[in-house]
Design an enzyme around this catalytic site. Structure first.
Site, mmCIF file in Angstrom:
data_model
loop_
_atom_site.group_PDB
_atom_site.id
_atom_site.type_symbol
_atom_site.label_atom_id
_atom_site.label_comp_id
_atom_site.label_asym_id
_atom_site.label_seq_id
_atom_site.Cartn_x
_atom_site.Cartn_y
_atom_site.Cartn_z
ATOM 1 C CB SER A 751 22.297 7.651 -4.345
ATOM 2 O OG SER A 751 23.607 7.668 -4.842
ATOM 3 C CG ASP A 828 26.414 0.725 -2.464
ATOM 4 O OD1 ASP A 828 27.027 0.872 -3.535
ATOM 5 O OD2 ASP A 828 25.503 1.476 -2.081
ATOM 6 C CG HIS A 861 24.159 2.668 -5.129
ATOM 7 N ND1 HIS A 861 24.357 3.181 -3.862
ATOM 8 C CD2 HIS A 861 23.709 3.715 -5.880
ATOM 9 C CE1 HIS A 861 24.052 4.464 -3.841
ATOM 10 N NE2 HIS A 861 23.649 4.812 -5.049
#
Length: 907
Positions: A751, A828, A861
């Protein structure tokens, strides 16, 4: 097939195969502890080549051919076959002296060996997380250990609940066996044998029948009078914090249930909430709000225009993710006469399509002829600079059945307002509203009177002018009611404030006072404060970093700012979490590390009746850890440009400073985050250090949290510059250490950590780091959501140069690294796949090919769909080993193998 080995590969092998062989020898000898005498055990260790240093493959040397050593030992020229020669007296005397010295030395070595306990198996020693070296031997940590939950600490989930008459020290417990499915227990009776008679049973069984349908609860919420229980069943997930379910009202006296909406019991409800008076439930279905008064079967519809672009009482995607971290935007007043809620209009918010190629999250069957097309879910997702949802605070008068709003003269414009917190001021019919502008650097606290339908701004702060930083989203503001007999003349509230560059807590009283009483101060910060307010004793509880930014400890202070004391006496070094009972008389203390975690409930300083009960000691985990060779944890700080940065270095077991180790840097680096702390945590990084034998370093650079606003806010407007700079600076420090192989440095993150991995490789250009692994990275902050991004970067319209600098664009610099890896989930909904795809396009245009890519269909994610999460870490492991073994370096100069004539091979 055998091939020529490069020198670097041989060095890598010394950290893999050879060390495994050495440790297996140690394991074999240590396994005999229970079956042989101490003396023979000592002799075995002394004679063991892996311990006495006579192994043929000596550490720190190149490989030595075994035949050569054998030839050296039995060379004809060493006199082995010569006739014996008599020894003169002088020589004999010296031999006696040498012999006695050897025996004495052996005896001293034996004493030292026994005293040091090196002969002991590691499982006989207590776990010491701060040990500087590894003694004994144990099993290696495996990936299955890490991802199979073997290192998870057991924790009891304690939910404090206030009694119907304000009783303190009560726990709400589920699945208590014979005592019932849902019970309320006084903590003072917990664990006292057969105490079921002392418990209040709310639900006897784990299921109940409604009109022939079996209802199995997912979540339960008791009413304040303990007469009803709101039950959720058949939950279906939506986004990270939200979903839908069926809701029921369970009657405690009769142990029976009924639908929340008798006329629509199969309707999917998004949110439901009991009133403080236990007499009504407000809920949202299909984005409209409804009210059910429990003395009637009737359901009253509060709003009617809710739909796909207009939400009532629940947040949209961006507010759920970035503001509330939850699914509720509904707040009952304490007297139950009013309901505050958000009206969210996202009609102007652009749509982003998320594609699902394998699954169909909607649950809908495709139309005939469309079976082979992916399911597409269109999300209203405001990217940086794009239109935000328009959010307004509205109220519902329960008695008048009327929806209304309260206007504020100096309020932010609709397109420049974020509403981040709503707090009812007790039974005063007043409400505190916390708002910021879109870029989150101007704060307004608004006080509204819903009975008079008036409001005013009582506090304004401009942090952009103060230090150039931002306001974090918070939902910890706590109302403190007036109690003149107890020293509180006026109503007030406690809030997080900025004091001399650090986050602290202040007490504002009366409600419209903008000058607080300081409850904490110093060069440290409070964390999610306050934790609880004990109104009876005028005491505030909070958790802070006062002892160390890497630790957490609980404290108490009086409302006048005096009498600060630690809740856990003599707590020492550690990371503590504290959950306080409704009245503040008791606290669940969870010790998170660095040692084996434990839990206990104690009486607080305001409670004169001393109490302590251990809930969890994690003895099973302690035994498991003792049997493993754990990484050596080295906490320290480094100086980068005058800033002190926290660092955690994980060293392999049996670390040897004379060896050269490769180093993996793991980081997240996001604003106000923290990775370097003293929690007990055995993760992929621990596996890399303990099993693969690499050093793993984590640096919390500038921009991260809990070290003050000067260090934190310097990154604003230019994300990635200082974060990458600090990782490179730290890597140079480690590269200069004598035990580090400076040619084998890698960095990875997920991330924001993935973004900073790429930014570091871009900024470094292969000078320090040779390898990088980025998972689900942001590559252009214009692609990320507005509320998060603009808090740290401003709007793109106001900071175009900053966005350009933060974007991963210098692909020529990326080409100078040996190799890098990118992985991303195709579905995502948070960091869109668009980030990776646009970077790949830049790489293609520049002809850059020194990278690998792995994408995961239908994964969000977190990358979990269809075994994807384990594949992520297997890939990281395999890719890293190949990097440090020099395989990726060979790819740069790969040549086709010359072909051999098949006829020659047959000969």
């Amino acid at each position: 097939m055998p091939r020529q080995r490069a020198p670097k590969e041989e060095e890598a092998e010394l950290l893999t195969k050879q060390e495994r062989s050495t440790r297996s020898s140690e394991d074999a000898s240590d396994a005999s502890v229970s079956s042989i005498s101490t003396t023979s055990l000592v002799l075995e260790h002394i004679n063991n080549p892996a311990i006495n240093g006579t192994s043929r493959s000596r550490r720190g040397e190149k490989y030595t051919d075994e035949d050569d050593e054998a030839q050296e030992a039995f060379d004809v020229e060493d006199g082995r076959y010569k006739a014996p020669v008599a020894v003169d007296k002088k020589t004999r005397r010296w031999l006696w002296i040498v012999g006695i010295a050897c025996v004495t030395g052996w005896a001293l070595a034996l004493v030292f060996f026994l005293m040091s306990g090196s002969y002991k198996h590691v499982s006989t020693r207590p776990h010491d997380p701060l040990a500087s070296s590894t003694k004994g031997s144990g099993k290696k940590i495996t990936m299955d250990d890490v991802f199979g939950g073997s290192f998870y600490a057991q924790q009891q989930s304690v939910k404090w609940i206030a009694g119907p008459n304000g009783e303190d020290g009560l726990l709400l417990e589920k699945n208590t066996g014979n005592a019932g499915y849902l019970v309320v227990e006084d903590i003072r009776n917990k664990g006292d044998g057969d105490s079921s008679a002392k418990k209040t049973k709310l639900m006897q069984k784990s299921s109940f029948d409604v009109d022939g349908k079996l209802v199995r609860p997912n979540e339960v919420w008791p009413s304040k009078d303990f007469k009803k229980v709101l039950v959720q069943s058949d939950f279906e997930k939506n986004w990270r914090h939200s979903g839908t379910g069926k809701y029921w009202i369970f009657d405690v006296a009769t142990q029976t249930g009924e639908p929340l909406d008798p006329e629509n019991q199969d309707g999917r409800v998004q949110l439901a909430s009991l009133s403080p008076q236990s007499d009504a439930v407000v809920f949202t279905r299909d984005n409209n709000m409804y009210l059910r008064k429990l003395d009637s079967k009737e359901v009253i519809q509060i709003t009617r225009d809710g739909g796909s672009e207009l939400f009532y009482g629940i947040p949209d995607w961006v507010y759920e993710e970035e503001v509330f971290q939850g699914n509720s935007a509904t707040w009952w007043s304490e007297d139950g006469k009013y309901i505050a809620f958000l009206r969210t209009d996202e009609s102007t918010v652009p749509t982003y399509p998320v594609q699902y190629f394998v699954s169909r999250p909607s649950g809908n069957k495709p139309k005939a002829g469309e079976e082979n097309y992916p399911e597409v879910r269109n999300i209203k997702y405001p990217k940086a600079g794009a239109p935000n949802p328009i959010v307004a605070l509205q109220f519902y008068d329960v008695e008048k059945a009327e929806v209304f709003s309260v206007e504020i003269e100096d309020d932010f414009r609709d397109n420049n307002r974020l509403i981040t917190e709503i707090v009812w001021a007790g039974k005063t019919k007043q409400v505190l509203v916390r708002e910021t502008n879109r870029e989150s650097d101007i704060l307004k606290v608004v006080l509204m009177d819903v009975e008079k339908r008036t409001g005013k701004t009582v506090r304004t702060e401009n942090v952009a002018e103060l230090d150039g930083g931002w306001f974090e989203v918070s939902q910890k503001t706590t109302f403190v009611p007036a109690d003149p007999d107890n020293g509180r003349k006026d109503d007030g509230y406690i809030d997080t404030i900025i004091h001399e560059g650090y986050d602290h807590i202040g007490y504002f009283t009366p409600l419209d006072n903008d000058k607080p009483v300081l409850l904490s101060q110093g060069e440290w910060e409070v964390v999610d404060a306050p934790s609880r307010v004990d109104l009876k004793n005028n005491m505030v509880y909070y958790v802070s970093t006062e002892k160390s930014s890497m630790e957490r400890h609980a404290y108490s202070v009086f409302l006048n700012g005096t009498g600060t004391s630690e809740v856990v006496e003599n707590s020492g070094s550690g990371y503590y979490e504290a959950s306080f009972s409704a009245g503040g008389s008791y606290a669940l203390i969870t010790y998170q590390g660095p040692g084996i975690p434990w839990q206990k409930i104690i009486s607080t300083p305001s409670n004169k009746d001393k109490f302590e009960k251990v809930l969890e000691e994690n003895k099973h985990l302690d035994r498991f850890v003792r049997e493993r060779e754990m990484p050596i944890l080295n906490y320290q700080t480094i100086d980068v440009d005058g800033f002190k940065l926290n660092v955690l270095e994980r060293r392999p077991p049996h670390f040897n400073e004379k060896k050269k180790y490769p180093v993996l840097f793991y980081q997240y680096s996001g604003p106000n985050s923290q990775e370097v702390n003293k929690k007990f945590h055995v993760d992929f990084q621990a596996y890399v250090a303990a099993n693969l034998g690499y050093i793993v370093v984590t640096v919390d650079g500038r921009g991260t949290g809990f070290l003050g606003r000067k260090l934190r806010c310097i990154t604003r407007g230019n994300l990635g510059y200082y974060e990458a700079h600090d990782q490179i600076a730290a890597a140079k420090i480690w590269a200069s250490k004598k035990y580090v192989d400076a040619d084998r440095l890698a960095i990875w993150g997920w991330s924001f950590g993935g973004f900073n991995t790429l930014k570091t490789l871009e900024q470094d250009g292969g000078q320090t780091f040779k390898y990088g692994m980025a998972v689900a990275p942001v590559t252009d902050w214009r692609y990320y959501d507005s509320i998060y991004t603009e808090r740290f970067m401003h709007m793109p319209q106001n900071n175009a140069a900053g966005y350009d600098n933060s974007t991963i664009t210098d692909v020529a610099s990326l080409a100078k690294n040996t190799r890098f890896l990118i992985m991303h989930g195709v579905a995502d909904d948070n960091v869109h796949m668009q980030n990776t795809l646009t970077l790949l396009d830049r790489l293609d245009l520049a002809g850059v090919e020194n990278y690998d890519v792995h994408v995961f269909p239908d994964s969000d994610h977190s990358i979990y769909f269809h075994n994807a999460n384990r594949i992520v870490y297997d890939k990281l492991r395999w890719w890293l080993i190949n990097a440090f073994n020099g395989e990726w370096a060979k790819i740069k100069t790969a040549e086709p193998k010359s072909q051999v004539d098949a006829r020659l091979e047959r000969r």
